[in-house]
Design a protein around this motif. Structure first.
Motif, mmCIF file in Angstrom:
data_model
loop_
_atom_site.group_PDB
_atom_site.id
_atom_site.type_symbol
_atom_site.label_atom_id
_atom_site.label_comp_id
_atom_site.label_asym_id
_atom_site.label_seq_id
_atom_site.Cartn_x
_atom_site.Cartn_y
_atom_site.Cartn_z
ATOM 1 N N LEU A 135 0.824 -1.205 0.000
ATOM 2 C CA LEU A 135 0.000 0.000 0.000
ATOM 3 C C LEU A 135 0.863 1.262 0.000
ATOM 4 O O LEU A 135 0.528 2.254 -0.667
ATOM 5 C CB LEU A 135 -0.935 -0.002 1.206
ATOM 6 C CG LEU A 135 -2.037 -1.063 1.210
ATOM 7 C CD1 LEU A 135 -2.987 -0.845 2.389
ATOM 8 C CD2 LEU A 135 -2.809 -1.070 -0.093
ATOM 9 N N ASP A 136 1.968 1.249 0.720
ATOM 10 C CA ASP A 136 2.871 2.400 0.695
ATOM 11 C C ASP A 136 3.480 2.586 -0.697
ATOM 12 O O ASP A 136 3.616 3.714 -1.183
ATOM 13 C CB ASP A 136 3.979 2.227 1.736
ATOM 14 C CG ASP A 136 3.484 2.437 3.150
ATOM 15 O OD1 ASP A 136 2.407 3.052 3.314
ATOM 16 O OD2 ASP A 136 4.155 1.984 4.093
ATOM 17 N N TYR A 137 3.854 1.481 -1.336
ATOM 18 C CA TYR A 137 4.391 1.582 -2.696
ATOM 19 C C TYR A 137 3.349 2.169 -3.648
ATOM 20 O O TYR A 137 3.664 3.063 -4.452
ATOM 21 C CB TYR A 137 4.831 0.207 -3.191
ATOM 22 C CG TYR A 137 5.024 0.169 -4.695
ATOM 23 C CD1 TYR A 137 6.096 0.844 -5.285
ATOM 24 C CD2 TYR A 137 4.127 -0.505 -5.520
ATOM 25 C CE1 TYR A 137 6.264 0.838 -6.668
ATOM 26 C CE2 TYR A 137 4.303 -0.516 -6.897
ATOM 27 C CZ TYR A 137 5.363 0.156 -7.465
ATOM 28 O OH TYR A 137 5.528 0.155 -8.831
ATOM 29 N N ILE A 138 2.116 1.698 -3.569
ATOM 30 C CA ILE A 138 1.061 2.215 -4.444
ATOM 31 C C ILE A 138 0.854 3.702 -4.200
ATOM 32 O O ILE A 138 0.664 4.485 -5.144
ATOM 33 C CB ILE A 138 -0.238 1.420 -4.229
ATOM 34 C CG1 ILE A 138 -0.046 -0.034 -4.681
ATOM 35 C CG2 ILE A 138 -1.400 2.055 -4.972
ATOM 36 C CD1 ILE A 138 -1.222 -0.947 -4.367
ATOM 37 N N ARG A 139 0.913 4.106 -2.932
ATOM 38 C CA ARG A 139 0.739 5.536 -2.625
ATOM 39 C C ARG A 139 1.826 6.385 -3.258
ATOM 40 O O ARG A 139 1.562 7.471 -3.777
ATOM 41 C CB ARG A 139 0.729 5.723 -1.103
ATOM 42 C CG ARG A 139 0.760 7.181 -0.652
ATOM 43 C CD ARG A 139 0.318 7.300 0.794
ATOM 44 N NE ARG A 139 1.123 6.464 1.670
ATOM 45 C CZ ARG A 139 2.178 6.901 2.352
ATOM 46 N NH1 ARG A 139 2.578 8.151 2.239
ATOM 47 N NH2 ARG A 139 2.835 6.087 3.152
ATOM 48 N N PHE A 140 3.054 5.905 -3.233
ATOM 49 C CA PHE A 140 4.151 6.679 -3.808
ATOM 50 C C PHE A 140 4.198 6.587 -5.331
ATOM 51 O O PHE A 140 4.697 7.493 -5.992
ATOM 52 C CB PHE A 140 5.492 6.215 -3.233
ATOM 53 C CG PHE A 140 5.685 6.588 -1.791
ATOM 54 C CD1 PHE A 140 5.624 7.904 -1.381
ATOM 55 C CD2 PHE A 140 5.925 5.612 -0.840
ATOM 56 C CE1 PHE A 140 5.803 8.246 -0.052
ATOM 57 C CE2 PHE A 140 6.109 5.943 0.491
ATOM 58 C CZ PHE A 140 6.051 7.266 0.889
ATOM 59 N N ALA A 141 3.696 5.492 -5.892
ATOM 60 C CA ALA A 141 3.895 5.235 -7.317
ATOM 61 C C ALA A 141 2.785 5.786 -8.195
ATOM 62 O O ALA A 141 3.053 6.301 -9.284
ATOM 63 C CB ALA A 141 4.044 3.722 -7.566
ATOM 64 N N SER A 142 1.520 5.692 -7.758
ATOM 65 C CA SER A 142 0.439 6.057 -8.663
ATOM 66 C C SER A 142 -0.848 6.300 -7.893
ATOM 67 O O SER A 142 -1.124 5.637 -6.885
ATOM 68 C CB SER A 142 0.217 4.952 -9.707
ATOM 69 O OG SER A 142 -0.919 5.215 -10.505
ATOM 70 N N GLY A 143 -1.653 7.229 -8.410
ATOM 71 C CA GLY A 143 -2.980 7.476 -7.855
ATOM 72 C C GLY A 143 -4.055 7.302 -8.897
ATOM 73 O O GLY A 143 -5.135 7.902 -8.789
#
Length: 381
Positions: free
Chosen positions: A232-240
């Protein structure tokens, strides 16, 4: 006799420590000189091989020379000291067409070395993965075969070996391979990797992040909790780009609270009007046991416009929990409220709200408190 004996003993210990430090320093210098000699010898050999391959062409003689050179490199690089020297050589040599062509010829050697170092001790295996992650792009090796071998490095007990293997896979692995790597890490019985390490490794992935995120969502419920948080942290940093799965986690009361916290942070970075209602509900929740939801939501609402958000943040400035008050005041500052709109709070009866807003304003040097009764509020220009 007793004190003198202790004094002599203390002096002997000090001399022993000095002798040890001196010997260890000389040992390090000796290792560094040997490494420099290996690097220089390896550089000379590589330069010679590049020239010979360029001059020999594609005839039988050139092909035979190429086989001998690759065999020589395979034997040398199978020793970790020479691999370290080759690492240093590549750091000092800029890309040029001749060297790039030679490194491309080393592709079979890299694949063989992956199998060789898989059987070595953990520190050497970890260093080979580190070497791959640093110089992979210069060899132009297709990831199909080698990523399967590096995936097996995750079965080792060494924490550093598994970290470096994951970092290497994030450099050249395919999305499905990375998902398999995370599943393998989740099954490991040894010391698990910290979620921040996993997130940082995933952020180095140079491929299509959208494809990787889709694969991660497909297998999300199969990951253990720690890896779910990292994902979830990776998704937050990578793409919205796709907030629906994250909103599902946010609104699911049966989800682990750490996952819901991560979802709140996601919608703090990527404001979405569709979740404003639940963020406000978290912020207004009077249950002191839910203060973490309120504190994180107060920070996330900094990017949400509207009078309802401002009023909720002003009210949260009087929350008994300091973290809720602080985050709410910081979000109010992000909304750019004029000082006149804060004066009623600063002169009001809510001590908590007065103190936190005064603290925020003083840190930004927006105002100075009166030196007498505290009733006069002035703004700095």
């Amino acid at each position: 006799m007793g004190p003198e004996f202790l004094l002599y003993g203390y002096g002997l210990v000090c001399l022993s420590m000095l002798a040890f430090n001196l010997i260890y320093s000389l040992h390090l210098r000796s290792d560094e000189r040997r490494l420099q000699r290996r690097a220089a010898a390896l550089a000379d050999q590589v330069e010679q091989q590049v020239r010979e391959l360029r001059d020999a062409g594609l005839g039988p003689q050139g092909q035979a020379q190429q086989v001998r050179d690759l065999t020589w490199m395979r034997r040398r690089l199978a020793r970790v000291n020479y691999l370290l020297a080759f690492d240093r050589f590549l750091d000092t040599r800029e890309d040029d067409p001749a060297l790039a062509a030679y490194l491309q010829e080393l592709q079979p050697v890299l694949l063989e070395l992956a199998v060789v170092y898989r059987k070595r001790e953990d520190t050497q295996a970890a260093y080979y993965c580190h070497f791959l992650s640093r110089h992979w792009h210069r060899f132009h090796l297709a990831p199909g075969q080698i990523q399967k071998v590096i995936l097996s490095y995750l079965e080792k007990n060494s924490l550093y070996c598994r970290i470096n293997a994951l970092k290497a896979l994030c450099v050249f692995g395919e999305p499905e391979t990375l998902v398999r790597a995370l599943l393998e890490l989740g099954r490991a019985e040894s010391t698990p990797l910290h979620e921040k390490v996993i997130t940082e490794a995933l952020l180095t992935y140079p491929g299509d992040s959208r494809a990787l995120i889709d694969r991660l969502w497909d297998r999300f419920d199969r990951f253990p909790l720690a890896i779910q948080r990292a994902v979830l942290d990776y998704i937050r940093f990578a793409s919205g780009e796709d907030p629906q799965p994250m909103e599902g986690i946010l609104r699911d009361p049966h989800r682990n609270q750490e996952l819901r916290f991560a979802a709140i942070r996601y919608f703090g970075k990527y404001p979405n009007a569709g979740v404003e209602d639940i963020l406000l509900d978290f912020l207004r929740d009077p249950d002191p046991l839910h203060w973490e939801y309120a504190a994180i939501s107060a920070s996330a609402l900094a990017g949400y416009p509207g009078q309802a958000v401002v009023e909720a943040l002003l009210q949260a400035c009087g929350n008994p929990n300091w973290y809720v008050r602080y985050n709410a005041s910081a979000s109010l500052e992000a909304h750019g409220l004029p000082l006149e709109q804060l004066l009623p709070v600063l002169k009001g009866s809510d001590r908590y709200a007065r103190e936190i807003l005064s603290y925020r304003l003083k840190t930004k040097q927006m105002w100075t408190p009166a030196e007498d009764s505290g009733e006069k509020v002035t703004a700095k220009v």
